[in-house]
Design an enzyme around this catalytic site. Structure first.
Site, PDB file in Angstrom:
ATOM      1  CG  ASP B  25      16.344 -28.032  15.833  1.00  0.00           C
ATOM      2  OD1 ASP B  25      14.642 -28.137  15.689  1.00  0.00           O
ATOM      3  OD2 ASP B  25      16.828 -26.159  15.466  1.00  0.00           O
ATOM      4  CE  LYS B  86       8.305 -28.829  14.600  1.00  0.00           C
ATOM      5  NZ  LYS B  86       9.895 -28.217  14.715  1.00  0.00           N
ATOM      6  CD  GLU B 186      10.824 -26.080  17.775  1.00  0.00           C
ATOM      7  OE1 GLU B 186      10.911 -27.444  17.350  1.00  0.00           O
ATOM      8  OE2 GLU B 186      10.583 -24.854  17.658  1.00  0.00           O
ATOM      9  CG  ASP B 208      11.696 -21.036  16.824  1.00  0.00           C
ATOM     10  OD1 ASP B 208      12.111 -20.955  15.556  1.00  0.00           O
ATOM     11  OD2 ASP B 208      12.110 -21.936  17.338  1.00  0.00           O
TER      12      ASP B 208
END
Lengths: 179, 623
Positions: B25, B86, B186, B208
């Protein structure tokens, strides 16, 4: 990987009879069964060539599924298989009564944005559009079975008109349901 | 030759059937690695027992630190400690300027590449390179823990990631030397971690809310097949925004006027700590300390809720859009899975619960759940579970289109189309003798190309020259299972395949990746050299110790004076060189000691055999 017959049409690939009316549950189950065989995740350790083939096959299955589950695309595809070519996908019709009705429906849909009870009014139109779509599908099946392909093309195009208004209505309903 | 290894039984390593695979992850704030061990997915901790690796990379002139050591430098060295990288994956300079107030780094651009680089004390680095440093550390953690090399990995990405962002993630994996089985969304990973594939069927929403991204995915489950029906979200919305909202509140509330990068960092840290404390407490008192000054304040949950309510509302708008795309109503959803550290915030749980009319699932650690799911998928893709039927069918998160006349985008593949997918288009030439054409591919839902995200310009060359309108150029757009697009083109009347030059709008070109790979391999070579020297030094010390121990035991009885002196001379030569000689020199000196001791070793072996046999009858000795 076992290579399937690429000459198969979408109906054959999905093991379905060559008719307009299909069972959505059966279609969905077949799609999953085919992807379980061809999806790239099932060929991670295979040769490059096999993996390329698997991407192509899985793409083909997805494309077939998208075509078959959409009534307008399915009707056009059925005509294509029978050698009836549809010049382009810009829907036109010379049926003025139908066109007048479409213009009226379109306006009614736009009107839902304004004034009170927009959502309730939109639901009434939704029911009317559904009824219209069902009628046109029945027309298509009848014309197609009788080999009246010109009339079948006309029905398919009208189905496309109705589908576009349905999409427009769904979009407006989404806006109206704002939280 | 083995010196003095008389009694050590060799450990035979039996060939292992199990193939090592890991799920990673790669998060905005934290990253994790997990694997399936004895049938159970577990996160792999570092040597200190910590599962999370802060996604922070700190560059100094001669080294690069990742994780907690880098994280500790954030306040003292904000310009060289890169966090939230990211957010920059697959992003261009324009996006960077938009994130300018969030990211205090110094960006540099070059004319040769559209990829922005961050200037640090260690050099200029792209987001792909910085992310690959995080991946390297996680992969090494997995190798150390599994005591073996990794067959492959699954790396998770937000379902909302566009082609450029996915490509950047794939490039980072390549740069880290990893075999990427698959990019996995994800939310899908989270649903897998909850074992929802064990249910016969159902509709699932995965909510999420991480540090930097929000994703909502609507999944349909049917006999082990996970199908993504729709995805949505916001690639720049998350818990960090809560910290910023609270940070601004602190600045205003405390009347802080002078702000520099270090101060901002300090305020954000205080805001984050306060946010986390408010998960359990109704109110929290805290202070911001910086350069001898200190500000104290207090906030209760009510005030905090007011600060973040709009953010949470924004996530629910995205949930509505995804449900609409899937053709579903909120009440039809049977399970709501909560993922990401920010779902610990009480207001998030209550608003999500109210929206879906369900109590959301949050039994698993929301920070670990994605990595665990990725590990399960990696284990299956490695072939460790031949009987598992689980299959993940994904959709394209954003429509793909091409630029047409007047700067409009013509959709080629609609969003939420099942992938892999291919579409073909036919073009013709508009000039006599035209042998090349250019296609601009964009991603996004808007009409105008300028409102969509530019993916790449494809230059097709080498069609046979024909009169205008005679050529039939069939262009095929192929999207693979990871959601990444490639283009092929063929002139159908002649069968000539076009040469294609790809100019990615935000990504690194293949040439750039290759030169980075080469650079990292040169680094690796230096590293290997260093490791070999260390190994030889350890070996040298071991040999010296063994010789000393043996001589003390039986040197006087087994050797004459000349032999003893010869061994001691070589031993001394090795000892004096151990800290200064190169790896090769050490190797030779060690060999010299071993060679001169050969007779001695043989005699010791005989002596020990004699001793072992002494007093035993011949039939008690097993050969």
């Amino acid at each position: 990987m076992q290579s399937p017959e690429l000459s198969q049409n979408y109906f054959e690939l999905f093991g379905l009879n060559l008719v307009f009316e299909i069972d959505p549950a059966e279609l969905h189950a077949q799609q999953q069964r085919l992807q379980a065989t061809y999806h790239p995740d099932r060929h991670v350790g295979s040769s490059d060539q096999d993996r390329r083939l698997s991407v192509q096959m899985a793409s083909w299955v997805n494309q077939a599924y998208e075509t078959l589950r959409d009534p307008v695309k399915r009707s056009r595809y059925l005509l294509e298989i029978h050698g009836v070519s549809l010049p382009d996908d810009s829907a036109t019709t010379s049926d003025t009564t139908f066109l007048m009705e479409q213009i009226e429906l379109r306006e009614a849909v736009e009107d839902c944005r304004h004034g009170d009870n927009g959502l309730q009014r939109s639901e009434a139109i939704e029911a009317r559009l559904k009824q219209r779509a069902d009628e046109l599908a029945r027309d298509f099946v009848e014309h197609f079975a009788a080999g009246r392909f010109d009339a079948a093309i006309e029905s398919s195009r009208k189905m496309q008109f109705v589908q576009r208004i349905q999409q427009q209505l769904a979009e407006i309903q989404f806006e109206l349901e704002d939280i | 030759m083995a010196l003095l290894q008389i009694a050590e039984p060799g450990e035979s390593s039996a060939p292992h059937e199990h193939r090592f695979a890991a799920g990673i992850d790669l998060g905005t704030t934290n990253s994790l690695v997990a694997t399936v061990r004895s049938g159970e997915a577990v996160c792999l901790p570092d040597a200190e027992g910590r599962n999370l690796l802060p996604s922070v990379v700190c560059y100094a002139a001669d080294q690069c630190q990742v994780g907690y050591p880098a994280w500790a430098h954030q306040s003292s060295d904000p310009l060289n400690s890169i966090s939230s990288i990211k957010r920059l994956m697959g992003r261009g300079l324009k996006d960077v300027s938009r994130l300018g107030d969030v990211m205090p780094y110094e960006f540099v651009s070059s004319q040769d590449s559209p990829v922005p680089r961050i200037r640090t004390a260690g050099g200029d680095f792209s987001a792909v390179e910085i992310s690959s440093e995080i991946l390297k550390v996680l992969a090494q953690r997995a190798r150390d823990s599994l005591k073996g090399d990794l067959e492959g990995v699954v790396i998770t990405v937000p379902a909302y990631f566009d082609d450029a962002q996915r490509q950047a993630t794939r490039d980072a994996a390549r740069l880290a030397g990893l075999n990427l089985f698959r990019l996995m969304n994800e939310p899908t990973a989270a649903a897998v971690a909850y074992g929802l594939d064990q249910k016969a069927d159902g509709l699932i929403a995965v909510y999420d809310l991480g540090g930097g991204t929000f994703d909502i995915s609507i999944l349909r489950l049917n006999r082990g097949v996970f199908e993504v029906l729709a995805t949505g979200g916001d690639s720049a919305l998350g818990g960090d925004d809560m910290d910023h909202a609270l940070g601004e509140w602190i600045i205003e509330h405390c009347g802080i006027e002078k702000l520099d990068a270090g101060m901002s960092r300090q305020i954000l840290l205080a805001a984050r700590n306060a946010k986390e404390a408010l998960t359990l407490s109704e109110a929290v008192e805290f202070s911001v300390d910086y350069k001898g000054q200190s500000w104290r304040t207090e906030i209760d949950r009510h005030q905090f809720d007011d600060l973040i309510r709009e953010l949470v509302k924004k996530t629910l708008q995205a949930c509505r859009r995804a449900l609409h795309d899937a053709g579903l109503k909120a009440a039809e959803i049977e399970d709501v899975v909560m993922v990401g550290g920010s779902t610990r915030v009480p207001l998030v749980q209550s608003m999500v619960g109210k929206f879906f009319e369900r109590i959301p699932m949050c039994e698993l650690d929301p920070d670990q759940v994605v990595a665990l799911g990725a590990a399960i998928q990696a284990d299956i893709l490695a072939g460790n579970k031949p009987n598992n039927d689980m299959l993940l069918l994904d959709v394209l998160p954003l429509s793909l289109g091409i630029e047409t006349m007047g700067g409009l985008s013509e959709k080629i593949i609609d969003r939420n189309s099942a992938i892999p997918v291919a579409r073909a288009q036919e073009f013709t030439t508009f000039k006599d003798g035209q042998t090349a054409m250019s296609i601009h591919v964009v991603q996004g839902e808007r009409e105008l190309v300028s409102d969509c995200r530019s993916l790449a310009r494809f230059e097709l060359r080498g069609f046979p020259p024909m009169v205008a309108g005679a050529a039939r150029i069939r262009v095929t757009y192929q999207v693979d299972a990871d959601g990444l697009m490639s283009v092929t083109a063929q002139e159908t009347t002649s069968g000539v395949t076009a040469d294609i030059v790809v100019k990615p709008s935000y990504g690194l070109t293949d040439t750039e990746i290759e030169s980075m790979l080469r650079a990292s391999m040169e680094h690796a070579r230096e590293d290997i050299g260093l490791r070999m020297l260390k190994e030889q030094q350890v070996e040298a010390r071991r040999v010296i110790e063994a010789v000393d121990a043996a001589l003390a035991q039986d040197g006087a009885t087994l050797l004459n004076e000349t032999e003893l002196r010869q061994i001691q001379t070589k031993r001394k030569a090795l000892e004096s060189a151990v800290d200064t000689a190169s790896a090769d020199e050490l190797k030779n000196l060690i060999k010299a000691v071993e060679d001169v001791s050969e007779t001695y070793v043989a005699r010791r072996m005989n002596a020990s055999v004699k001793q072992a046999l002494a007093g035993k009858k011949i039939d008690e000795v097993e050969v």
